[in-house]
Design an enzyme around this catalytic site. Structure first.
Site, PDB file in Angstrom:
ATOM      1  N   ASP A  98      38.337  36.642  34.232  1.00 14.96           N
ATOM      2  CA  ASP A  98      37.363  37.457  34.825  1.00 14.96           C
ATOM      3  C   ASP A  98      35.968  36.222  34.323  1.00 14.96           C
ATOM      4  OD1 ASP A  98      35.360  39.711  36.812  1.00 14.96           O
ATOM      5  OD2 ASP A  98      37.173  40.071  36.488  1.00 14.96           O
ATOM      6  N   GLU A 251      34.280  38.739  44.424  1.00 16.07           N
ATOM      7  CA  GLU A 251      34.396  39.630  44.609  1.00 16.07           C
ATOM      8  C   GLU A 251      32.864  39.436  45.035  1.00 16.07           C
ATOM      9  OE1 GLU A 251      33.585  44.289  42.311  1.00 16.07           O
ATOM     10  OE2 GLU A 251      32.597  42.701  41.975  1.00 16.07           O
ATOM     11  N   ASP A 325      38.016  49.867  39.988  1.00 15.11           N
ATOM     12  CA  ASP A 325      36.902  50.531  40.138  1.00 15.11           C
ATOM     13  C   ASP A 325      36.811  51.432  40.956  1.00 15.11           C
ATOM     14  OD1 ASP A 325      35.540  48.618  38.587  1.00 15.11           O
ATOM     15  OD2 ASP A 325      34.716  47.483  40.280  1.00 15.11           O
TER      16      ASP A 325
END
Ligand code: TEU
Ligand code: CA
Length: 543
Positions: A98, A251, A325
């Site tokens: 990430d 993202e 999420d």
């Protein structure tokens, strides 16, 4: 190695805090991940996307980074990480990290320097103003926080401990590229880039529109798809990404299917693929995500089909129904049965794009019941409760708990369910977030021993993807678009065809279609007959 290896790959997302605790402090860690690599190999996945494991004050579970080049001690050491990389590579599993570079923690050394004085060289690394605008943060409250040492406000799209970086400042960009090369030189296989569509801000920053029921102004028009976002991604590609055989996933909140092409068209040299939010925002309303609305299948199909067609020639799609999420897909889109979990999986995994499995999704893990806000750990839910219940009285306690039980991010973050032992085999200690009581019936130990389990269904899906080129390369064509309960489409490649028919409801469906030359490639039930589907039955026909 094929340059576009990621097109044929299946990615498995690990949320390290909740995956496996090796030293019984109640927190998942790198050694825990290493201990389960054989499990992932058995499942058959190609790539692990690791949510952040970096040094961090952990107010957003590591999406608030204070040192990009150090491992959080809860997770282990750099040596542990290098061992994980080696052990994964030995099993032909790649590791994607990430990359959270829209913001840093306010405890990052850059920020600590930046607040020393307005003429400190690091001051420019962040975004400052003498007076705030009305922007609301995505985690409630104002998006500006006053810093008395410099008598200015800094911008934070998320919490006040996540200060937005100033990408317009070239030395900052160079610093980030250097850090990225450092990780890539260690041998990692790519990056998932957190909110990368938000890095270029649109100036001047003026007050945003105040939508119905909101106190603050809408920040998103000033941060999403900003004027320089593509220039910076092309620069990053030229200076870093293009030099490595890696996978890149952006993202991208607030990016529609048209704009997506600008990020992923291979001729533009930016990213391989992006995560869209369109299909997971269909159940939003004027209060954003905080409601109990269900997504209609027609809307979901329309949205996913639109993305399939927009990126059919240029670019590439990600395929996902859940992540850290989002609520659990089996609860949000299915009825929490194993059959429905398989139905969702079959529908998603035959589409064109790279599928992402979120940890536990391969077991059909479900949402949990939170009885009180004190049982939640997530900053988004806790802040929203305070703002919407305590301060603004928009919802009663009961209403908000219903919303939280439908949508909170903590549903995805409950510990992974490994076996029937106490704490689901995740740890020997009470974990940082409570275990879903259904671990007694939903866990890997049971499912590994059951050939009909959700786990083994995912295993078959992954194997089929590896074996059939049509799944990667075939054209996508939606079928029965107006049917309220049937998710159907056709894939075509050379002379081969696959037809997917999936009943996303508890009703019985009869449909009309000539399937005489087709055989069943995969189904989630042994009782499939042509032109008929019982509740949540799903089938892939092949010819
Ligand atoms: O998420 C970006 C994002 O838009 C979400 O915060 C979204 O608004 C929210 O989850 C909806 O419920 C990324 C990470 O995936 C998330 O975990 C981080 O909290 C966030 O960025 C900040 O880094
Ligand atoms: Ca631990």
């Amino acid at each position: 190695m094929n340059k576009e290896w990621w097109k044929k790959s299946v990615v498995y997302q690990i949320y390290p805090k909740s995956f496996k605790d090796s030293n019984n402090d109640g927190i998942g860690d790198i050694q825990g991940i290493i201990s389960q690599l054989d499990y992932l190999k058995e499942l058959g996945i190609d790539v692990i996307w690791l949510s952040p494991i970096y040094q961090s004050p952990m107010i957003d579970n590591g999406y608030d980074i204070s040192d990009y080049q150090a491992i959080h001690p809860d997770y282990g050491t750099m040596a542990d990480f290098e061992n994980l990389l080696k052990e994964a590579h030995q099993r032909s599993i790649k590791i994607v990290m990430d990359l959270v570079v829209n913001h840093t923690s306010d405890e990052h050394k850059w920020f600590k320097e930046a607040v020393k004085s307005a003429d400190n060289p690091y001051h420019n690394y962040y975004i400052w103003r003498d007076k705030p605008t009305n922007f609301g943060s995505l985690f409630s409250g104002s998006a500006w926080t006053y810093q008395s040492s410099v008598k200015q406000y800094y911008l934070h799209t998320f919490s006040s401990k996540q200060a937005d970086l100033n990408w317009d400042y070239q030395p900052l960009r160079e610093e980030i590229y250097k850090m990225m090369r450092w990780w890539l030189d260690k041998g990692i296989d790519g990056f998932r880039m957190d909110v990368i569509s938000l890095i270029s801000k649109k100036y001047p920053l003026t007050d945003g529109i105040v939508h119905e029921n909101n106190v603050f102004g809408d920040i998103t028009p000033f941060i999403a798809n900003g004027p320089n976002v593509h220039r910076y991604l092309q620069e990053m590609n030229e200076k870093v990404l293009s030099h490595y055989p890696i996978m890149t996933i952006g993202e991208c909140p607030c990016v529609n299917a048209q704009q997506a092409l600008d990020y992923v068209d291979s001729n533009r040299h930016e990213l391989n693929m992006i995560f869209t939010f369109d299909h997971v925002s269909l159940d939003n309303d004027c209060n954003g995500k905080w409601n109990t609305k269900k997504t209609s299948l027609i809307d979901l199909k329309k949205t996913l089909n639109k993305w399939q067609s927009s990126l059919s020639n240029q670019g590439w799609n990600t395929l996902y129904l859940s992540n850290h999420d989002q609520p659990r897909s089996a609860s949000r889109f299915g009825n929490e049965t194993a059959l429905s979990a398989k139905c969702l999986a079959l529908t998603l995994h035959f589409m064109k794009g790279t599928p992402f499995i979120y940890q536990g999704e391969e077991l059909g893990m479900t949402n949990i019941c939170f009885n009180d806000i004190s049982e939640c750990q997530d900053i988004e839910a806790i802040n929203a409760y305070r703002e919407l219940v305590t301060e603004e009285h928009l919802f009663s306690h009961e209403e908000m708990m219903k919303n939280i039980n439908a949508k909170a991010r903590d549903h995805a973050r409950t510990p992974m369910q490994w076996n029937n032992d106490q704490y689901s085999g995740f740890s020997h200690t009470f974990p940082w977030l409570k275990v879903n009581p259904n671990y007694q019936s939903i866990n890997t130990k049971i499912q590994l021993n059951d050939q009909e389990s959700v786990f083994h269904f995912y295993q078959k899906l992954i194997k089929i993807r590896h074996d059939y080129q049509i799944i990667t390369d075939g054209d996508y064509c939606p079928l029965f678009e107006d049917h309220p309960d049937l998710f159907a489409y056709r894939r075509c490649y050379q002379n081969a065809e696959i037809i997917i028919l999936a009943n996303w409801s508890e009703k019985v469906i009869d449909y009309d279609m000539d399937l005489s030359n087709y055989r069943i490639l995969l189904a989630n039930s042994n009782s499939i007959i042509k032109n008929h589907l019982n509740a949540y039955e799903a089938v892939a026909y092949y010819k």
